[in-house]
Design a protein around this motif. Structure first.
Motif, PDB file in Angstrom:
ATOM      1  N   LEU A  50      19.409  77.039 -19.268  1.00 15.47           N
ATOM      2  CA  LEU A  50      20.480  76.876 -20.254  1.00 15.47           C
ATOM      3  C   LEU A  50      20.133  77.596 -21.552  1.00 15.47           C
ATOM      4  CD1 LEU A  50      21.349  73.118 -19.650  1.00 15.47           C
ATOM      5  CD2 LEU A  50      22.883  75.060 -19.252  1.00 15.47           C
ATOM      6  N   GLY A  53      20.809  81.156 -21.593  1.00 19.89           N
ATOM      7  CA  GLY A  53      22.213  81.535 -21.664  1.00 19.89           C
ATOM      8  C   GLY A  53      22.954  81.517 -20.340  1.00 19.89           C
ATOM      9  N   LEU A  54      22.335  81.023 -19.288  1.00 21.61           N
ATOM     10  CA  LEU A  54      23.049  80.932 -18.023  1.00 21.61           C
ATOM     11  C   LEU A  54      24.141  79.879 -18.125  1.00 21.61           C
ATOM     12  CD1 LEU A  54      20.401  82.409 -17.108  1.00 21.61           C
ATOM     13  CD2 LEU A  54      20.744  81.285 -14.916  1.00 21.61           C
ATOM     14  N   SER A  55      25.182  80.073 -17.352  1.00 17.35           N
ATOM     15  CA  SER A  55      26.292  79.108 -17.368  1.00 17.35           C
ATOM     16  C   SER A  55      25.864  77.826 -16.657  1.00 17.35           C
ATOM     17  CB  SER A  55      27.512  79.697 -16.653  1.00 17.35           C
ATOM     18  OG  SER A  55      27.270  79.758 -15.251  1.00 17.35           O
ATOM     19  N   ILE A  56      26.619  76.789 -16.920  1.00 17.07           N
ATOM     20  CA  ILE A  56      26.339  75.498 -16.283  1.00 17.07           C
ATOM     21  C   ILE A  56      26.418  75.637 -14.764  1.00 17.07           C
ATOM     22  CG2 ILE A  56      27.259  73.170 -15.940  1.00 17.07           C
ATOM     23  CD1 ILE A  56      27.866  73.142 -18.947  1.00 17.07           C
ATOM     24  N   LYS A  57      27.407  76.384 -14.291  1.00 13.45           N
ATOM     25  CA  LYS A  57      27.561  76.581 -12.856  1.00 13.45           C
ATOM     26  C   LYS A  57      26.355  77.316 -12.271  1.00 13.45           C
ATOM     27  CE  LYS A  57      30.640  78.345  -9.332  1.00 13.45           C
ATOM     28  NZ  LYS A  57      31.855  79.053  -9.002  1.00 13.45           N
ATOM     29  N   GLN A  58      25.877  78.346 -12.963  1.00 12.00           N
ATOM     30  CA  GLN A  58      24.705  79.085 -12.486  1.00 12.00           C
ATOM     31  C   GLN A  58      23.466  78.194 -12.444  1.00 12.00           C
ATOM     32  OE1 GLN A  58      25.030  82.170 -15.481  1.00 12.00           O
ATOM     33  NE2 GLN A  58      25.341  83.726 -13.881  1.00 12.00           N
ATOM     34  N   VAL A  67      27.110  70.021 -11.188  1.00 14.49           N
ATOM     35  CA  VAL A  67      27.572  70.510 -12.493  1.00 14.49           C
ATOM     36  C   VAL A  67      27.517  69.367 -13.508  1.00 14.49           C
ATOM     37  CG1 VAL A  67      29.609  71.341 -13.744  1.00 14.49           C
ATOM     38  CG2 VAL A  67      28.977  72.375 -11.549  1.00 14.49           C
ATOM     39  N   GLU A  71      25.517  69.282 -17.040  1.00 11.29           N
ATOM     40  CA  GLU A  71      26.203  68.962 -18.300  1.00 11.29           C
ATOM     41  C   GLU A  71      25.492  67.819 -19.023  1.00 11.29           C
ATOM     42  OE1 GLU A  71      30.173  68.258 -16.888  1.00 11.29           O
ATOM     43  OE2 GLU A  71      30.768  70.341 -17.231  1.00 11.29           O
ATOM     44  N   ARG A  74      22.385  69.220 -20.544  1.00 10.92           N
ATOM     45  CA  ARG A  74      22.744  70.017 -21.721  1.00 10.92           C
ATOM     46  C   ARG A  74      23.106  69.119 -22.897  1.00 10.92           C
ATOM     47  NH1 ARG A  74      28.327  72.616 -21.713  1.00 10.92           N
ATOM     48  NH2 ARG A  74      28.711  70.430 -22.107  1.00 10.92           N
TER      49      ARG A  74
END
Length: 78
Positions: A50, A53-58, A67, A71, A74
């Motif tokens: 995280l 900078g990777l997305s939550i999905k990644q 997911v 979250e 995060r």
């Protein structure tokens, strides 16, 4: 069989059962500890991904977390 010999046999059986129960408890405790450690390591990896900078999905795909779990991780980071 005299009472003394019967007591000695009974004590030996009880002692063996107690030892086996303790061994099983130690094995289960060790496994739980290892599992907790693996979970904490996955959370640390998710946090690092995280931060990169990777997305939550990644992150979810990379860690096998849901997911929703990513979250939650995060949100606890902020």
């Amino acid at each position: 069989m005299d009472m003394n010999k019967a007591k000695m046999i009974n004590d030996a059986v009880v002692s063996t059962l107690e030892r086996k129960a303790k061994e099983k408890g130690l094995e289960e405790g060790l496994e739980q500890g290892l599992e907790k450690g693996r979970e904490e390591e996955k959370i640390e990896i998710a946090l690092n991904l995280l931060k990169m900078g990777l997305s939550i999905k990644q992150v979810a795909e990379g860690t096998k977390f849901t997911v929703e779990k990513v979250e939650e991780i995060r949100n606890n980071l902020l």
